[in-house]
Design a protein around this motif. Structure first.
Motif, PDB file in Angstrom:
ATOM      1  N   ALA A 101       0.834  -1.202   0.000  1.00 10.67           N
ATOM      2  CA  ALA A 101       0.000   0.000   0.000  1.00 10.67           C
ATOM      3  C   ALA A 101       0.871   1.256   0.000  1.00 10.67           C
ATOM      4  O   ALA A 101       0.613   2.209  -0.731  1.00 10.67           O
ATOM      5  CB  ALA A 101      -0.914  -0.011   1.219  1.00 10.67           C
ATOM      6  N   MET A 102       1.944   1.250   0.828  1.00  9.44           N
ATOM      7  CA  MET A 102       2.837   2.404   0.917  1.00  9.44           C
ATOM      8  C   MET A 102       3.519   2.659  -0.426  1.00  9.44           C
ATOM      9  O   MET A 102       3.648   3.798  -0.869  1.00  9.44           O
ATOM     10  CB  MET A 102       3.919   2.167   1.978  1.00  9.44           C
ATOM     11  N   ASN A 103       3.977   1.583  -1.075  1.00 10.00           N
ATOM     12  CA  ASN A 103       4.740   1.726  -2.309  1.00 10.00           C
ATOM     13  C   ASN A 103       3.918   2.311  -3.455  1.00 10.00           C
ATOM     14  O   ASN A 103       4.450   3.012  -4.303  1.00 10.00           O
ATOM     15  CB  ASN A 103       5.268   0.363  -2.771  1.00 10.00           C
ATOM     16  N   MET A 104       2.650   1.954  -3.535  1.00 13.40           N
ATOM     17  CA  MET A 104       1.904   2.217  -4.760  1.00 13.40           C
ATOM     18  C   MET A 104       0.947   3.400  -4.693  1.00 13.40           C
ATOM     19  O   MET A 104       0.661   4.020  -5.708  1.00 13.40           O
ATOM     20  CB  MET A 104       1.090   0.971  -5.140  1.00 13.40           C
ATOM     21  N   SER A 105       0.445   3.716  -3.498  1.00 11.52           N
ATOM     22  CA  SER A 105      -0.768   4.532  -3.447  1.00 11.52           C
ATOM     23  C   SER A 105      -0.521   6.028  -3.432  1.00 11.52           C
ATOM     24  O   SER A 105       0.495   6.505  -2.946  1.00 11.52           O
ATOM     25  CB  SER A 105      -1.558   4.187  -2.182  1.00 11.52           C
ATOM     26  N   ASP A 106      -1.502   6.759  -3.983  1.00  8.41           N
ATOM     27  CA  ASP A 106      -1.575   8.194  -3.727  1.00  8.41           C
ATOM     28  C   ASP A 106      -2.164   8.414  -2.334  1.00  8.41           C
ATOM     29  O   ASP A 106      -1.691   9.229  -1.574  1.00  8.41           O
ATOM     30  CB  ASP A 106      -2.484   8.878  -4.766  1.00  8.41           C
ATOM     31  N   ARG A 107      -3.229   7.664  -2.062  1.00  7.07           N
ATOM     32  CA  ARG A 107      -3.823   7.732  -0.729  1.00  7.07           C
ATOM     33  C   ARG A 107      -4.152   6.324  -0.256  1.00  7.07           C
ATOM     34  O   ARG A 107      -4.445   5.430  -1.055  1.00  7.07           O
ATOM     35  CB  ARG A 107      -5.109   8.567  -0.740  1.00  7.07           C
ATOM     36  N   ILE A 108      -4.132   6.165   1.067  1.00  8.21           N
ATOM     37  CA  ILE A 108      -4.463   4.881   1.673  1.00  8.21           C
ATOM     38  C   ILE A 108      -5.679   5.063   2.564  1.00  8.21           C
ATOM     39  O   ILE A 108      -5.786   6.064   3.282  1.00  8.21           O
ATOM     40  CB  ILE A 108      -3.283   4.351   2.518  1.00  8.21           C
ATOM     41  N   VAL A 109      -6.604   4.102   2.483  1.00 11.01           N
ATOM     42  CA  VAL A 109      -7.747   4.077   3.389  1.00 11.01           C
ATOM     43  C   VAL A 109      -7.535   2.886   4.306  1.00 11.01           C
ATOM     44  O   VAL A 109      -7.549   1.748   3.850  1.00 11.01           O
ATOM     45  CB  VAL A 109      -9.069   3.901   2.611  1.00 11.01           C
ATOM     46  N   VAL A 110      -7.289   3.144   5.595  1.00 13.06           N
ATOM     47  CA  VAL A 110      -7.105   2.031   6.526  1.00 13.06           C
ATOM     48  C   VAL A 110      -8.467   1.651   7.088  1.00 13.06           C
ATOM     49  O   VAL A 110      -9.185   2.498   7.624  1.00 13.06           O
ATOM     50  CB  VAL A 110      -6.141   2.401   7.675  1.00 13.06           C
TER      51      VAL A 110
END
Lengths: 277, 355
Positions: free
Chosen positions: B197-206
């Motif tokens: 998730a960290m590597n790819m995303s513009d934003r993360i929804v946890v």
């Protein structure tokens, strides 16, 4: 690595199995080449091999063979039309009577064919008494019985294939814009095709080889091939029966080879034809 | 192409609520990841966007269009599955052209588009192979090409790299990101792997237990987690139970086991409040001797020291009995088991969490 003894055991075991499975066919085909004087007993190995009995096969047997092939092909086709939607519906639905209906579709396997034969004959007499329509000894009458015994084989193999079917394939199809019918046509049916082929092959064979039920549904001049052979064996045996059997054996082997070429025997075996039972 | 808006989405199965009042604005062209442990509702949320399941209540919009209740085949989505779900009876190029045929593209246009996509995923030489004849990484790229062949409003990916080994997964992360950016497509990605998730995303929804815990950029979520759950789920963290003793400007004074700890914190807290103090292992310094001008210093003994190549992972048992994890450069010291040490950190590396 296999040790030397393991190799010997494997070789002997497989050798015995092949001899056991193939020797009846080899004997029949060998004895059909009998060229000496008429003999009511099978002569193996044949004296003075020749094809003389092949020219003496009675025309009734060829007519019966044609009828059997026709009945088996049409019965398999109709059975497929019944079994495919039934299997699709029953595997995917979750209604109360699911198991009851599934066993109804498998029931013909549980009933001895001779009982089915008598039942069909009784039914046809009943229909004749009430409506004057005689089904026994007709193609529709024969077909009805054969569809009855052939359907479970198709149903069983298709159910087995569908139970392992990855439903994501259909979701992928929907996500790509295909509706239900398009998905059935482009994804579901092609994916379960090996099951349909293998079930169809079993169904065809069961129909083609059936004696106990068909014997009740024949009429003079309207006899299926195995029944005709059965009569011939009982009444007047001669090596022409062996000759005609040999033709059918070669025909069946040829058919297996064609299926092998078209769909691959491995796919057939993997699709679990055995689970029809 | 368009953004996607979820409006107060609830999905319940009988008495269990899989997704509980989720509202989410996915921007156009954004790579958004739904991250959480299994059973947190991330896959359900994705399937709600795809239309394979319908929400119990709430609405879903693609751009200005309300798509709630519309079947997936009419939603213009692209879907990538974990086990690829390539059609086994079709070749690579037939798989890619599947959606184009359904959308009634001209034959010439199909051929051209399939050629472009094969070039995009660098698989021209495998065009006529069947899915059983290509590798997992190749199958994954074909699945992506198939999903974007007819440009979708949104590209949905359900743990698409889960079946690949670690090395390949890292290559594919970059590859997926490249394809998504080249096409400028809105993408929703589901994973339970925080580094992915960290590597790819513009934003993360946890997500956790059907609700959204936090939304933010990878950096923002990592450095400013808003709950103990998020702090723990994204990377490693030490959590200490503290009590607020006083506030001076932007520094909050805390009491931990009788010792004063200074933490930088924006919001004002009432004196006496029990809070959780979160500190990342890499923000903690470890020394054998007392340092000059000590602040936020705790004493303890080394209870575990693991050498893992680029870092030393040390666990320190504090005087309070709590354990604290520290990461440091391996060259610094060997830190033998049982040796007395001191750990310290800066006020700005502190995170005060209320739940």
């Amino acid at each position: 690595m296999q040790t030397w003894t393991e190799k010997v055991i494997l070789f002997v075991w497989c050798g015995f199995s092949y001899v056991f499975l193939l020797s009846p066919m080899v004997v029949v085909m060998g004895a059909s080449l009998h060229g000496g004087e008429f003999s009511a007993a099978i002569k193996f190995p044949p004296d003075e091999p020749s094809f003389q009995w092949y020219s003496k096969i009675p025309t009734e047997q060829f007519e019966a063979l044609a009828l059997s092939l026709l009945v088996a092909a049409v019965a398999t086709f109709i059975a497929a039309l019944i079994a495919i939607p039934a299997a699709l519906g029953l595997v995917r639905s979750n209604f109360k009577l699911k198991f009851a209906i599934t066993s109804v579709f498998r029931a013909p396997l549980q009933i001895p064919a001779i009982v089915s034969g008598i039942a069909f004959l009784q039914l046809y007499y009943l229909i004749f008494d009430t409506s004057g329509l005689m089904l026994a000894g007709t193609i529709p009458g024969m077909l009805l019985g054969h569809v009855f015994i052939a359907t479970p084989f198709l149903f069983g193999t298709i159910v087995a294939v569908l139970q392992r079917f990855d439903h994501r394939l259909e979701e992928a199809s929907y996500s790509l814009g295909a509706g239900r019918w398009r998905t059935l046509y482009r994804v579901t049916l092609p994916t379960i095709m090996p099951g349909i082929y293998s079930g169809g092959l079993y169904a065809f064979m069961v129909s083609f080889a059936d004696v106990p039920m068909s014997i009740f549904l024949t009429a003079p001049g309207f006899v299926t091939y195995p029944v005709e052979l059965f009569y011939a064996m009982e009444n007047d045996f001669d090596p022409s029966i062996l000759a005609s059997s040999s033709i059918v054996i070669v025909f069946c082997l040829a058919m297996l080879l064609v299926v092998q070429k078209v769909v691959g025997l491995e796919t057939l075996l993997r699709s679990g034809g055995g689970s029809a039972r | 192409m368009s953004g996607v808006r979820l409006d107060k989405i609830v999905k319940s199965y009988g008495s269990t609520v899989a997704v509980n009042d989720v509202s989410l604005d996915i921007r156009e062209g954004e790579f958004l990841t739904l991250l959480g442990p299994s059973g947190c509702g991330k896959t359900t949320t994705l399937r709600l966007i795809s239309g394979f399941i319908q929400p119990t209540s709430g609405a879903i919009h693609f751009g200005n269009k309300d798509v709630t209740g519309i079947a997936p085949q009419h939603r213009q989505i692209g879907m990538v599955f974990q086990d690829y779900a390539l059609f086994p009876h079709l070749t690579v190029s037939e798989n890619i052209s599947f959606g184009l045929v359904e959308r009634r593209y001209e034959k010439v246009a199909i051929k051209k588009r399939v050629g472009e996509l094969l070039a995009l995923i660098k698989l021209e030489e495998a065009a006529d192979r069947y899915p059983s004849e290509i590798s997992g990484g190749q199958a994954q790229r074909v699945a992506v090409a198939r999903a974007v062949a007819h440009p979708p409003s949104v590209l949905l990916m359900d743990e698409p790299l889960g079946a690949l080994d670690l090395k390949l997964r890292e290559t594919m992360q970059a590859e997926l990101r490249r394809i998504q950016q080249e096409l400028g497509i809105t993408a929703v990605y589901v994973t339970h792997d925080q580094s992915e998730a960290m590597n790819m995303s513009d934003r993360i929804v946890v997500m956790n237990e059907g609700i959204i815990e936090q939304i933010g950029s990878p950096r923002g979520i990592y450095s400013n987690p808003q709950s103990v759950f998020v702090a723990n789920f994204i990377g490693q963290v030490n959590v200490l139970n503290c009590k607020v003793t006083g506030i001076k400007e932007n520094i909050t004074n805390l009491d931990y086991n009788g010792q004063n700890i200074r933490a930088q914190h924006e919001r004002s807290l009432r004196q006496g409040t029990n809070i959780f103090l979160a500190i990342r292992p890499e923000d903690i310094k470890i020394t054998e001797k007392a340092i000059r001008n000590p602040q936020n210093t705790l004493k303890g003994v080394v209870s575990e020291a693991l050498f893992s190549g680029n870092v030393m992972k040390i666990s320190v048992e504090l005087e309070s009995g709590d354990y604290i994890k520290v990461e440091c450069q391996p060259k610094a010291n060997s830190f033998e088991l049982g040796s007395p040490v001191q750990v310290n950190w800066l006020p700005e590396d502190c995170n005060i969490l209320l739940n």
